[in-house]
Write a protein that holds these residues in place. Sequence first.
Motif, short mmCIF file in Angstrom:
data_model
loop_
_atom_site.label_atom_id
_atom_site.label_comp_id
_atom_site.label_asym_id
_atom_site.label_seq_id
_atom_site.Cartn_x
_atom_site.Cartn_y
_atom_site.Cartn_z
N LEU A 1 104.09 -54.86 8.39
CA LEU A 1 102.84 -54.23 8.83
C LEU A 1 101.68 -54.61 7.92
CD1 LEU A 1 103.47 -50.54 9.95
CD2 LEU A 1 102.63 -52.45 11.31
N SER A 2 101.91 -54.59 6.63
CA SER A 2 100.86 -54.94 5.68
C SER A 2 100.39 -56.37 5.89
CB SER A 2 101.36 -54.74 4.25
OG SER A 2 101.66 -53.38 4.01
N ASP A 3 101.33 -57.28 6.20
CA ASP A 3 100.96 -58.66 6.50
C ASP A 3 100.10 -58.73 7.76
OD1 ASP A 3 102.30 -59.62 4.32
OD2 ASP A 3 104.07 -60.29 5.41
N LEU A 4 100.45 -57.92 8.76
CA LEU A 4 99.67 -57.89 9.99
C LEU A 4 98.25 -57.39 9.73
CD1 LEU A 4 102.23 -56.45 12.60
CD2 LEU A 4 101.26 -58.75 12.57
N VAL A 5 98.14 -56.35 8.91
CA VAL A 5 96.82 -55.82 8.57
C VAL A 5 95.99 -56.89 7.86
CG1 VAL A 5 95.57 -54.11 7.21
CG2 VAL A 5 97.62 -53.44 8.46
N ASN A 6 96.58 -57.56 6.88
CA ASN A 6 95.86 -58.60 6.15
C ASN A 6 95.44 -59.74 7.07
OD1 ASN A 6 96.13 -57.23 3.72
ND2 ASN A 6 98.04 -58.25 3.17
N LYS A 7 96.33 -60.12 7.97
CA LYS A 7 96.01 -61.19 8.92
C LYS A 7 94.88 -60.79 9.84
CE LYS A 7 96.92 -65.12 11.11
NZ LYS A 7 96.61 -66.43 10.51
N PHE A 8 94.89 -59.53 10.28
CA PHE A 8 93.83 -59.03 11.17
C PHE A 8 92.47 -59.13 10.49
CE2 PHE A 8 91.13 -55.44 12.44
CZ PHE A 8 91.02 -55.67 13.80
N PHE A 9 92.37 -58.65 9.26
CA PHE A 9 91.08 -58.66 8.58
C PHE A 9 90.67 -60.08 8.16
CE2 PHE A 9 91.92 -54.11 8.17
CZ PHE A 9 90.67 -53.60 8.49
N LYS A 10 91.64 -60.91 7.83
CA LYS A 10 91.32 -62.29 7.47
C LYS A 10 90.75 -63.05 8.65
CE LYS A 10 93.39 -66.58 5.74
NZ LYS A 10 94.66 -67.26 5.34
N ASP A 11 91.32 -62.82 9.84
CA ASP A 11 90.91 -63.56 11.04
C ASP A 11 89.91 -62.80 11.89
OD1 ASP A 11 92.60 -65.52 10.23
OD2 ASP A 11 94.11 -65.21 11.76
N TYR A 12 89.42 -61.69 11.38
CA TYR A 12 88.54 -60.83 12.19
C TYR A 12 87.29 -61.58 12.67
CZ TYR A 12 85.51 -56.92 13.42
OH TYR A 12 84.68 -56.08 14.09
N PHE A 13 86.77 -62.48 11.84
CA PHE A 13 85.55 -63.20 12.20
C PHE A 13 85.73 -63.99 13.49
CE2 PHE A 13 87.88 -66.63 10.27
CZ PHE A 13 87.41 -67.78 10.88
N ARG A 14 86.99 -64.38 13.79
CA ARG A 14 87.23 -65.20 14.99
C ARG A 14 86.99 -64.44 16.28
NH1 ARG A 14 92.69 -67.86 12.48
NH2 ARG A 14 91.68 -69.49 11.26
N PHE A 15 87.09 -63.12 16.22
CA PHE A 15 86.87 -62.33 17.42
C PHE A 15 85.39 -62.28 17.79
CE2 PHE A 15 90.62 -59.95 15.50
CZ PHE A 15 91.54 -60.67 16.23
N ILE B 1 97.42 -62.11 16.54
CA ILE B 1 96.06 -62.65 16.62
C ILE B 1 95.84 -63.33 17.96
CG2 ILE B 1 94.44 -64.28 15.59
CD1 ILE B 1 94.97 -61.72 13.96
N ASN B 2 96.84 -64.06 18.45
CA ASN B 2 96.71 -64.71 19.75
C ASN B 2 96.58 -63.68 20.86
OD1 ASN B 2 96.86 -67.22 18.55
ND2 ASN B 2 99.03 -67.50 18.96
N ASP B 3 97.39 -62.61 20.78
CA ASP B 3 97.32 -61.55 21.79
C ASP B 3 95.95 -60.87 21.77
OD1 ASP B 3 99.88 -62.11 22.53
OD2 ASP B 3 100.79 -60.37 21.55
#
Length: 699
Positions: free
Chosen positions: A257-271, A228-230
């Motif tokens: 990988l599944s954790d990464l996918v979940n983290k991406f969609f959870k934090d997507y609003f921050r982008f 997420i930081n990257d």
Amino acid sequence: MILPPNFQDQINEIEQKLSEAQAHELREQQFAEEANERFTKNLAAFEQYYPDVFKAIQEFQPREDFCLHVTKSGHGNFVPKGKEAPLYGDNPVEQARLQVEKAVKNPTLTLTEYTRYNPLSRDERIHIRYMQTLGQYMLDLKESGEPQQLLSLPEQFPTGVIFGLGLGYQLPELLSHTKFDYLFIIEPDFEVFFASLFCINWTNIVSSIDQSNGCLFLHLGANKQELINDLNTVVEDIGAFSVVRSFCYQHYSDETLSDLVNKFFKDYFRFQFGFGFYNDAITGLAHTYHLVNKKVPFYDAKNDPLAVLSKVPIFIIGNGPSLDEAEEYIKENSQTAIIFACGSALGSLTSMGVKADFHILVERPYRNYQAVLDMASKETYKDLNLLALNTVYPDTVDLYAWSGLALKGNESATDYINIMLALHGKNSLASVSYSNPLVANAGLSLALNFGFQNIHLFGVDNGTFNKEHHSKYSIYDDNKNTKFRYFPNKVGDHVLEGNFGGSVTSNSVYSMSVKQLEDLIEYKPGAHIVNVGQGAKVRGTVASHANELEALDLNIDKKVVIDLIKNQFSLLPFDDVDEKKLGIDKAYELVCSLKDIASKKYSTVLEANELLKRQQRYLYAFRGTIFSHIFQLFKGTLLYYHCPMLTVLYKYENSDDCLKIFSELNILWINYLDEIASHLLLSATDKCDWAFYNVKAKK
């Protein structure tokens, strides 16, 4: 001699196995030759295009038992570390082809909601009006029945995000189907990426993306937080349009990988949050212009922290509901700790009878200055010190006994000050990191920069746990004797982990505040930070109830400590700034150029997308130049409008529908640019006039 009836079958079976073994040996020999040649060519490609990745490859030491297995189809296969099964079956290429075929027929696409707006808003600032118009248009479109959305991935699409590179067999297949402007490849296991260098032709992949003016980003060995930081770094560097409309695809099954996918969609609003916008940026520049001419001293965050402050207790006080449970502790220990009152918490502390040592402010609108005057008397401020960011309303500093300013990052005004310093042969000032979106973020950032290591957070809740939104003493209480009515931010969009488990109800701003606090603590480690109360958990802090805290027994001379802080601030080494030096003429020229590009003719989705990219690249060309403050003026505005414009271009199955809706948004965008141009010519250095009008009725 008579042989057993099944003997010939056994001979045939042995001969078949021998033949298969020989065939497999030949496949291995051929694969080894081709793999070593691929590796050499791939290494050269990474040396040319990605020198950091090339260096990492050279320095990487694979396992002693690192081994690529050759499948029946003659392709490489691999068993990742800690796994029992290989990544693929007997034919990896065919397996990847079928997977890509399925993924493009039923794509997983990110989609942002742009229909939210407040029909009751009285904020007449240019950006807010045009965002309101945009939101209303999108809502009307949704309610009237939108066209059919995309059913499959088209031949051209803004962004691809591949979770799990594996050995990369999916890449040629996917890229032969769809061309992406931006492609992100995320592989948490660097050894798996290393293995791919023997299996696929990276040279062709990288060079073809480069030749088509695409962008390829490799995130290798990243964990959830690093990813997420990257991605945030990339979004900051090239703009949120790089991820706003993304095709997302997980290549292989893996828990990480599944954790990464979940983290991406959870934090997507921050982008797509906190871009800033024209009115904020031009107001910040205008306010800094006035503050510099008022001769207010500035802080340089590059200064070494004061070691003498490391053991001095400091209370950073927000106005959350948990402040009330700490009232007695704060009163009893207020003389043995430095007190930072963040924003409206000053009014609550004043009502408690607690005197703050510094008031922390970050907001620039005139209405926040009105709120400052509403929460305490002018006599109260005459005995207070102010620590504020350089965008604060200029008249604010006149209220206090002493005022000091710190630079806010990613601000037009901050870039401008550092450009002026450079033109005078002076070193730039560093901004205080992670100092937004809320005042408590600035408070903690300042404290850590000064050198405080013994820190308590009170009322920094970032959400609600019992339906109370602020302290009972706060100006948000209708029974308070204030001139104006104050309305808290609504919560409910997010749920955050609670400080003692459970959860708190939150929103995007509070959620971002927590993330910024956590990033700051990671960026400046070593402090002991106690998070008091039942608000949101902040990673890196120690949770505590107020009744569990021990009384402070360190005797400090508060005046000495306060003077140490003040001495970290100094006047800027140049004379008054006049309007001509602000570069408003250049800003006007830039807006006119953006409008000219936006007004060009287009007839296809691809041509419309190219017009957006031309505007983006033109604006981003100013970044890092002597006109970087001009870039900062318009960056947020462009992102807030281009992201929905890009989304609708790639939202509907019929390209005519996409172009029709895009055209209507583009008209709004051009009108927006027109109003900005007029404002620059007439009002560029005006102080903010966004005010409170909701005067309370007399009871």
